[in-house]
Design a protein around this motif. Structure first.
Motif, PDB file in Angstrom:
ATOM      1  N   GLY A  69       0.806  -1.215   0.000  1.00  0.00           N
ATOM      2  CA  GLY A  69       0.000   0.000   0.000  1.00  0.00           C
ATOM      3  C   GLY A  69       0.837   1.262   0.000  1.00  0.00           C
ATOM      4  N   VAL A  72       2.247   1.721  -3.515  1.00  0.00           N
ATOM      5  CA  VAL A  72       1.205   2.157  -4.446  1.00  0.00           C
ATOM      6  C   VAL A  72       0.881   3.628  -4.203  1.00  0.00           C
ATOM      7  CG1 VAL A  72      -1.233   1.890  -5.073  1.00  0.00           C
ATOM      8  CG2 VAL A  72       0.221  -0.131  -4.806  1.00  0.00           C
ATOM      9  N   GLU A  73       0.668   3.989  -2.950  1.00  0.00           N
ATOM     10  CA  GLU A  73       0.310   5.365  -2.606  1.00  0.00           C
ATOM     11  C   GLU A  73       1.395   6.355  -3.012  1.00  0.00           C
ATOM     12  OE1 GLU A  73      -0.412   7.812   1.449  1.00  0.00           O
ATOM     13  OE2 GLU A  73      -1.586   5.984   1.222  1.00  0.00           O
ATOM     14  N   GLU A  79      -1.362  -0.112  -9.052  1.00  0.00           N
ATOM     15  CA  GLU A  79      -2.289  -1.068  -8.429  1.00  0.00           C
ATOM     16  C   GLU A  79      -2.541  -2.279  -9.335  1.00  0.00           C
ATOM     17  OE1 GLU A  79      -4.212  -2.772  -5.569  1.00  0.00           O
ATOM     18  OE2 GLU A  79      -3.639  -0.698  -5.201  1.00  0.00           O
ATOM     19  N   VAL A  82      -0.160  -5.354  -8.864  1.00  0.00           N
ATOM     20  CA  VAL A  82      -0.070  -5.997  -7.557  1.00  0.00           C
ATOM     21  C   VAL A  82      -0.735  -7.375  -7.621  1.00  0.00           C
ATOM     22  CG1 VAL A  82      -0.778  -5.847  -5.140  1.00  0.00           C
ATOM     23  CG2 VAL A  82      -0.057  -3.772  -6.370  1.00  0.00           C
ATOM     24  N   ARG A  89      -0.765  -9.176  -0.240  1.00  0.00           N
ATOM     25  CA  ARG A  89      -0.393  -8.606  -1.535  1.00  0.00           C
ATOM     26  C   ARG A  89       1.116  -8.656  -1.724  1.00  0.00           C
ATOM     27  NH1 ARG A  89      -3.685  -3.568  -3.114  1.00  0.00           N
ATOM     28  NH2 ARG A  89      -2.034  -2.415  -2.100  1.00  0.00           N
TER      29      ARG A  89
END
Length: 96
Positions: A69, A72-73, A79, A82, A89
């Protein structure tokens, strides 16, 4: 999150793993991944430390909801790239 950094001839290799996923094996879509402590165990890190390491690395391997996360952020991993493996993940990042 656990963060490990290794200098290699090809550049900095970073591994990031959610602490609760360390040592676990995950499977899905014909893929099996073990969050091997020899590779993924490292120092406790917050999102800022992980983002900084990703900005400096050539290659990164990430396991876990929080670890992936953060990547990705911060825009290091899309995303759509993944993998969902048995409830966690996984993503890899390669800078060319």
């Amino acid at each position: 999150m656990l963060l490990a950094e290794r200098d290699t001839p090809e550049g900095l290799l970073v591994s990031v793993c959610d602490a609760e996923d360390l040592g676990e094996t995950f499977e899905g879509d014909g893929v099996s991944l073990t969050a091997d402590p020899e590779f993924y165990d490292g120092e406790a890190a917050d999102a800022d430390a992980v983002t900084d390491a990703l900005a400096r690395c050539s290659v990164a391997n990430l396991v876990g909801e929080e670890s992936v996360g953060v990547a990705v952020e911060a825009g290091f991993v899309a995303e759509g790239n993944v993998l969902d493996l048995d409830g966690t993940r996984h993503a890899q990042y390669l800078r060319l």
